[in-house]
Design a protein around this motif. Structure first.
Motif, PDB file in Angstrom:
ATOM      1  N   ALA A 134      29.962 -28.321 -16.081  1.00 23.00           N
ATOM      2  CA  ALA A 134      29.344 -27.063 -16.344  1.00 23.00           C
ATOM      3  C   ALA A 134      29.627 -26.151 -14.921  1.00 23.00           C
ATOM      4  N   ASN A 135      30.088 -26.807 -14.071  1.00 24.34           N
ATOM      5  CA  ASN A 135      30.578 -25.816 -12.730  1.00 24.34           C
ATOM      6  C   ASN A 135      31.725 -25.083 -13.331  1.00 24.34           C
ATOM      7  N   TRP A 136      32.618 -25.871 -13.824  1.00 26.92           N
ATOM      8  CA  TRP A 136      34.054 -25.194 -14.034  1.00 26.92           C
ATOM      9  C   TRP A 136      33.596 -24.036 -15.021  1.00 26.92           C
ATOM     10  N   PHE A 137      32.776 -24.411 -16.174  1.00 26.49           N
ATOM     11  CA  PHE A 137      32.456 -23.510 -17.242  1.00 26.49           C
ATOM     12  C   PHE A 137      31.796 -22.117 -16.507  1.00 26.49           C
ATOM     13  N   ALA A 138      31.000 -22.224 -15.611  1.00 24.02           N
ATOM     14  CA  ALA A 138      30.332 -21.050 -14.891  1.00 24.02           C
ATOM     15  C   ALA A 138      31.124 -20.241 -14.237  1.00 24.02           C
ATOM     16  N   ALA A 139      32.270 -20.978 -13.478  1.00 23.79           N
ATOM     17  CA  ALA A 139      33.163 -20.263 -12.650  1.00 23.79           C
ATOM     18  C   ALA A 139      34.192 -19.406 -13.518  1.00 23.79           C
ATOM     19  N   ALA A 140      34.777 -20.011 -14.775  1.00 18.11           N
ATOM     20  CA  ALA A 140      35.473 -19.386 -15.512  1.00 18.11           C
ATOM     21  C   ALA A 140      34.723 -18.064 -16.374  1.00 18.11           C
ATOM     22  N   PHE A 141      33.384 -18.365 -16.786  1.00 16.26           N
ATOM     23  CA  PHE A 141      32.773 -17.527 -17.285  1.00 16.26           C
ATOM     24  C   PHE A 141      32.530 -16.261 -16.487  1.00 16.26           C
ATOM     25  N   LEU A 142      32.078 -16.357 -15.445  1.00 18.34           N
ATOM     26  CA  LEU A 142      31.797 -15.195 -14.420  1.00 18.34           C
ATOM     27  C   LEU A 142      33.130 -14.616 -13.941  1.00 18.34           C
ATOM     28  N   MET A 143      34.006 -15.511 -13.647  1.00 24.26           N
ATOM     29  CA  MET A 143      35.194 -15.074 -12.866  1.00 24.26           C
ATOM     30  C   MET A 143      36.534 -15.331 -13.806  1.00 24.26           C
ATOM     31  N   PRO A 144      36.844 -14.708 -14.839  1.00 25.67           N
ATOM     32  CA  PRO A 144      37.742 -15.317 -15.582  1.00 25.67           C
ATOM     33  C   PRO A 144      39.142 -15.186 -14.768  1.00 25.67           C
ATOM     34  N   ALA A 145      40.137 -16.099 -14.785  1.00 22.72           N
ATOM     35  CA  ALA A 145      41.125 -16.201 -14.085  1.00 22.72           C
ATOM     36  C   ALA A 145      42.036 -14.983 -14.130  1.00 22.72           C
ATOM     37  N   GLU A 146      42.574 -14.497 -14.950  1.00 26.73           N
ATOM     38  CA  GLU A 146      43.431 -13.530 -14.944  1.00 26.73           C
ATOM     39  C   GLU A 146      42.810 -12.203 -14.379  1.00 26.73           C
ATOM     40  N   ASP A 147      41.771 -11.788 -14.497  1.00 27.55           N
ATOM     41  CA  ASP A 147      40.834 -10.551 -13.857  1.00 27.55           C
ATOM     42  C   ASP A 147      40.638 -10.953 -12.368  1.00 27.55           C
ATOM     43  N   PHE A 148      40.203 -12.276 -12.273  1.00 30.38           N
ATOM     44  CA  PHE A 148      40.096 -12.825 -10.777  1.00 30.38           C
ATOM     45  C   PHE A 148      41.118 -12.509  -9.878  1.00 30.38           C
ATOM     46  N   ALA A 149      42.421 -13.084 -10.319  1.00 29.58           N
ATOM     47  CA  ALA A 149      43.840 -13.171  -9.768  1.00 29.58           C
ATOM     48  C   ALA A 149      44.083 -11.645  -9.364  1.00 29.58           C
ATOM     49  N   SER A 150      43.820 -10.661 -10.593  1.00 32.66           N
ATOM     50  CA  SER A 150      44.339  -9.261 -10.380  1.00 32.66           C
ATOM     51  C   SER A 150      43.563  -8.645  -9.264  1.00 32.66           C
ATOM     52  N   TYR A 151      42.212  -8.796  -9.100  1.00 34.68           N
ATOM     53  CA  TYR A 151      41.366  -8.240  -8.290  1.00 34.68           C
ATOM     54  C   TYR A 151      41.615  -8.705  -6.835  1.00 34.68           C
TER      55      TYR A 151
END
Length: 181
Positions: A134-151
């Motif tokens: 559930a924590n992994w889901f929440a992190a990816a839902f709120l902070m998508p990997a590609e977008d997060f890495a770009s920012y």
């Protein structure tokens, strides 16, 4: 009713972190979730409600939890003494239980009611695993990997946390988990 007599605990999917993360990002896209959006409309669209419990007056294990009575009938409980950023992560975490674990609670082919609380027996490997998922889901839902890495290439942790409307700790953990230096 807030408590269900024969409710199931979350059943872990035992999928990899990468699979759960990709699933969460896909669900977010399907729901039209954009970075920084509020989650309350999504919960309502899915048939859920959000209620608040003061952990001083209610069993603190129940202040951050989800009670799923059916696929389109659930309540997410938030504590009254938490920040909006913490609440967002909690809501996304509880949605993880709804999307990942609730379908796995089948009894005779139909999902049974489920309750997931913040309290997990340290000796219960399945419950610990379900919480991680559930924590992994929440992190990816709120902070998508590609977008997060770009920012993350352009911002410090404070700016990342503000952009994604999460706590500093959540942004820091996501950055670390994605291997971003």
């Amino acid at each position: 009713m807030d408590t269900l007599q024969s409710s199931a605990k979350p059943v872990p999917a035992r999928a990899s972190k990468a699979v759960i993360s990709a699933y969460a990002e896909d669900i977010a896209r399907q729901l039209g979730f954009q970075i920084g959006n509020t989650l309350e409309p999504i919960v309502a669209t899915l048939g859920g409600i959000i209620a608040y419990r003061n952990p001083i007056y209610v069993n603190s294990n129940a202040s951050e939890s989800i009670v799923v009575r059916g696929g389109n009938d659930f309540t997410i409980y938030l504590g009254t003494m938490t920040s909006p950023e913490r609440d967002r992560f909690t809501i996304a975490h509880e949605l993880g239980h709804l999307f990942i674990h609730y379908p796995l609670t089948s009894v005779d082919g139909a999902p049974s009611p489920m309750i997931a609380t913040t309290w997990v027996d340290d000796d219960d490997e399945d419950q610990r695993r379900a919480e991680w998922e559930a924590n992994w889901f929440a992190a990816a839902f709120l902070m998508p990997a590609e977008d997060f890495a770009s920012y993350a290439k352009q911002m410090d942790l404070n700016e990342l946390a503000m952009t994604f409307s999460v706590s500093y700790a959540a942004a820091e953990m996501r950055k670390t988990s994605l291997g971003i230096t």
